[in-house]
Design an enzyme around this catalytic site. Structure first.
Site, PDB file in Angstrom:
ATOM      1  CE  LYS A 115       1.567  15.020   3.945  1.00  0.00           C
ATOM      2  NZ  LYS A 115       2.518  14.135   3.226  1.00  0.00           N
TER       3      LYS A 115
ATOM      4  CG  ASP B 138       5.719  14.143   4.830  1.00  0.00           C
ATOM      5  OD1 ASP B 138       6.800  14.175   4.221  1.00  0.00           O
ATOM      6  OD2 ASP B 138       4.741  13.481   4.453  1.00  0.00           O
TER       7      ASP B 138
ATOM      8  CD  GLU C 171       6.866  10.956   6.308  1.00  0.00           C
ATOM      9  OE1 GLU C 171       6.264  10.561   5.277  1.00  0.00           O
ATOM     10  OE2 GLU C 171       6.342  10.934   7.445  1.00  0.00           O
TER      11      GLU C 171
ATOM     12  CG  ASP D   3       6.891   8.455   2.278  1.00  0.00           C
ATOM     13  OD1 ASP D   3       6.773   7.331   1.760  1.00  0.00           O
ATOM     14  OD2 ASP D   3       5.967   9.282   2.273  1.00  0.00           O
TER      15      ASP D   3
ATOM     16  CE  LYS E 105       3.179   6.865   2.539  1.00  0.00           C
ATOM     17  NZ  LYS E 105       2.962   8.100   1.766  1.00  0.00           N
TER      18      LYS E 105
END
Length: 323
Positions: free
Chosen positions: A107, A137, A163, A189, A213
């Site tokens: 992250k 991400d 991401e 995402d 997801k």
């Protein structure tokens, strides 16, 4: 709707699960679980999500509880380690919770931090695990110029992909054009799961990879259809679910025709407790794609406080008109 609400509210079990590592600014994760004819489904939209968005998650939970899942093409799913925006000194402790993972998602772009923090965190991962694949991400936290600067600062760590570096589809398309010579793929995402049109990012040529997801997209079947129509490689990820929710994601990954990337379904390792005595955490870098049923004793042990249950019942009532 009152009868429908009462039936669903009576089925709903709300639990609060402590985290082993602070994530997304929280130290515990609340989820709602529903038993059904086919098994258990999880409803766990983050608390800030509005009813229209949270209703897609509810649709996925009820589908998973009440309908048999699509046929599996694989019974285990390779997963990545997920590293929150921790200090370099904490990296080794977090990664130790992920057994055998070949990929680490780091992250970055955390509020209150700067690019030097991101570089130091990624550098620590590379130093500890020289052969691991690294993806970062940003959760849409950079503008185009910031993202270009950041990716160029991180490129020598041999990134697998970046991401959601920027929030909007036009920004992603611009960044992808700027970074073409670096050959670092861009994964989308939020531009898939939070979009009114989850296929827009693919049609705009703004991403190389889709992160999908099951809950946010309305269920396993809806997510499979999106991947098929987009025509891009997909990574299945989770939203810090309990093992019940992770098993829904694993069912999606297990049903995809191809699975070229390790999936973001290892986040059970970030929980300090779960609803099953055999949680879906990475073993040898993979998790099972089987269904998970919660243990009644653990449901009781981690039951949310009455005022939190009341909050989730209110959310349920607000979401039903949007189903």
């Amino acid at each position: 709707m009152d009868l429908a609400y009462e039936r669903l509210a009576d089925r709903m079990h709300v639990v609060s699960l402590p985290l082993a590592t602070r994530f997304r600014g929280v130290e515990s994760r609340e989820v709602a679980l529903f038993p059904g004819a086919a098994g258990w489904g999880e409803w766990s939209p983050f608390l800030e999500y509005e009813p229209e968005e949270a209703a897609r998650w509810l649709r996925a939970a009820l589908e998973d509880a009440d309908l048999e899942r699509p046929a599996l093409l694989r019974t285990t799913v390779p997963v990545n380690a997920t590293l929150p925006a921790v200090a370099p000194s904490a990296v080794a402790g977090v990664l130790a919770r992920y057994d055998g993972c070949r990929t680490v998602k780091v992250k970055v772009a955390e509020r209150g931090q700067v690019l030097e923090d991101d570089v130091a965190r990624v550098a620590e991962v590379r130093a500890l695990l020289p052969d691991v694949r690294i993806r970062v991400d940003a959760n849409g936290g950079w503008g185009v110029d910031e993202a270009e600067t950041a990716v160029r600062a991180l490129e020598h760590f041999d990134l697998e992909y970046v991401e959601q570096p920027c929030a909007s589809v036009p920004e992603l398309a611009e960044l992808r054009s700027r970074l073409r010579r670096l050959a670092i793929p861009i994964a989308a995402d939020e531009s898939v799961r939070k979009a009114s049109d989850p296929l827009l990012v693919a049609r705009a040529g703004a991403a190389d990879v889709l992160v999908v997801k099951a809950q946010p997209l309305g269920g396993v079947r809806a997510a499979l259809a999106i991947v098929a129509e987009a025509g891009l490689p997909a990574v299945v990820s989770s939203a810090l679910d309990s093992s019940v929710g992770l098993s829904m994601g694993a069912a999606l990954a297990g049903a995809l025709p191809s699975l070229p990337y390790d999936c973001g379904l290892g986040t059970g390792a970030l929980l300090a407790a779960d609803v099953t005595p055999s949680p879906l955490v990475p073993v040898g870098g993979s998790i099972s794609a089987d269904r998970v049923a919660p243990d009644p004793a653990l449901l009781a042990a981690h039951a949310a406080a009455p005022e939190r249950v009341a909050h989730w019942r209110e959310r349920l009532a607000a979401c039903l008109p949007h189903l």
